[in-house]
Design a protein around this motif. Structure first.
Motif, PDB file in Angstrom:
ATOM      1  N   GLN A 117      23.209 -21.915 -16.117  1.00 42.80           N
ATOM      2  CA  GLN A 117      24.128 -21.955 -14.698  1.00 42.80           C
ATOM      3  C   GLN A 117      23.006 -22.046 -13.672  1.00 42.80           C
ATOM      4  OE1 GLN A 117      27.328 -22.150 -14.801  1.00 42.80           O
ATOM      5  NE2 GLN A 117      26.941 -22.377 -17.135  1.00 42.80           N
ATOM      6  N   LYS A 118      21.950 -22.584 -13.452  1.00 40.25           N
ATOM      7  CA  LYS A 118      21.139 -22.611 -12.263  1.00 40.25           C
ATOM      8  C   LYS A 118      21.316 -24.021 -11.962  1.00 40.25           C
ATOM      9  CE  LYS A 118      17.472 -19.244 -13.726  1.00 40.25           C
ATOM     10  NZ  LYS A 118      15.899 -19.000 -13.931  1.00 40.25           N
ATOM     11  N   GLU A 119      21.090 -24.010 -10.462  1.00 38.12           N
ATOM     12  CA  GLU A 119      21.097 -25.477 -10.019  1.00 38.12           C
ATOM     13  C   GLU A 119      19.855 -26.062  -9.855  1.00 38.12           C
ATOM     14  OE1 GLU A 119      23.850 -25.508  -6.344  1.00 38.12           O
ATOM     15  OE2 GLU A 119      24.097 -23.230  -6.796  1.00 38.12           O
ATOM     16  N   TYR A 120      19.803 -27.362  -9.958  1.00 44.46           N
ATOM     17  CA  TYR A 120      18.672 -28.028 -10.028  1.00 44.46           C
ATOM     18  C   TYR A 120      18.638 -29.646  -9.135  1.00 44.46           C
ATOM     19  CZ  TYR A 120      17.201 -25.445 -14.078  1.00 44.46           C
ATOM     20  OH  TYR A 120      16.990 -24.308 -14.941  1.00 44.46           O
ATOM     21  N   LEU A 121      17.710 -29.725  -8.445  1.00 41.97           N
ATOM     22  CA  LEU A 121      17.792 -30.913  -7.640  1.00 41.97           C
ATOM     23  C   LEU A 121      16.616 -31.804  -7.769  1.00 41.97           C
ATOM     24  CD1 LEU A 121      18.790 -29.126  -4.088  1.00 41.97           C
ATOM     25  CD2 LEU A 121      20.205 -30.554  -5.431  1.00 41.97           C
ATOM     26  N   TYR A 122      16.799 -33.192  -7.695  1.00 47.19           N
ATOM     27  CA  TYR A 122      15.661 -33.984  -7.674  1.00 47.19           C
ATOM     28  C   TYR A 122      15.956 -35.237  -6.878  1.00 47.19           C
ATOM     29  CZ  TYR A 122      17.729 -36.816 -11.208  1.00 47.19           C
ATOM     30  OH  TYR A 122      18.785 -37.830 -11.835  1.00 47.19           O
ATOM     31  N   THR A 123      14.816 -35.779  -6.362  1.00 47.39           N
ATOM     32  CA  THR A 123      14.976 -37.117  -5.660  1.00 47.39           C
ATOM     33  C   THR A 123      14.608 -38.331  -6.254  1.00 47.39           C
ATOM     34  OG1 THR A 123      13.029 -36.877  -4.705  1.00 47.39           O
ATOM     35  CG2 THR A 123      14.537 -35.854  -3.374  1.00 47.39           C
ATOM     36  N   GLN A 124      15.806 -39.240  -6.338  1.00 46.09           N
ATOM     37  CA  GLN A 124      15.414 -40.473  -6.708  1.00 46.09           C
ATOM     38  C   GLN A 124      15.121 -41.589  -5.712  1.00 46.09           C
ATOM     39  OE1 GLN A 124      14.135 -43.072  -8.341  1.00 46.09           O
ATOM     40  NE2 GLN A 124      14.779 -42.683 -10.207  1.00 46.09           N
TER      41      GLN A 124
END
Length: 199
Positions: free
Chosen positions: A144-151
């Motif tokens: 239930q954790k949020e993850y972000l990444y850039t592309q």
């Protein structure tokens, strides 16, 4: 294909537009320098106001030298951005009106200093993406954790911040991120300073 992806495909950057844009910020000897100083605030989904569709906001300072080209048939300069522009300032003058249309923020050439360094500052907002491009957001169903990444493969950098989004215009990026205290923020460059322990 999502609606926002369809909309952006209706506003591609053509080769001619990219060539004109590069000429306007390139000196006669072929030199150019673009600097982005970006302050980015990212937040958790639960911290987002119900009335706000935006997930993040930022402040951008962009510097470049404008080189007028009298021989150009249709000189125009713009930054690409897939989001909302709240304020535009050019060389310390905040514009009451500006043109932001079809994901392009037009830079009025008459507001720029010819053959000198110009500074543009922009307040902007954007939304997380859920299709793997731009600033992608994902909530893991297991933890239930949020993850972000850039592309940012062409042409997706403009989904995070206003920029000259074309492969032949490299730039120096100075990035500051404000994020929830429990989040880990990583970059492909060494961290200069972490203010987490000082707050």
């Amino acid at each position: 294909m999502s609606e926002d992806t369809k909309n952006q495909k209706n506003a591609p950057l053509t080769r001619e537009q990219a060539q004109i844009r590069k000429q306007l910020i390139t000196s006669s000897d072929g030199a150019y320098l673009v600097n982005y100083k970006l302050l980015l605030t990212i937040r958790r989904e639960k911290d987002k106001l119900e009335t706000d569709k935006h997930d993040f906001e930022g402040f951008l300072e962009c510097t470049f030298t404008y080189h007028p080209k009298p021989d150009l048939k249709d000189p125009h300069l713009f930054l690409n951005f897939f989001g909302t522009i709240d304020q535009l300032t050019i060389n310390s003058t905040t514009l009451d009106q500006f043109t932001f249309d079809n994901f392009r923020l037009t830079i009025p050439l008459d507001k720029l200093l010819p053959d000198k360094e110009n500074t543009i500052t922009i307040l902007f907002k954007g939304e997380y993406n859920h299709s793997g491009v731009g600033l992608h957001h994902y909530t893991d169903p297991t933890d239930q954790k949020e993850y972000l990444y850039t592309q940012f493969e062409p042409y997706d950098c403009n989904r995070l911040f206003p920029c000259f989004d074309q492969p032949d215009l490299k730039a120096v990026l100075d990035l500051t991120v404000i994020a929830p205290d429990e989040w880990i923020v990583l970059s492909n460059e060494n961290e200069i300073e972490n203010l987490k322990s000082k707050v």
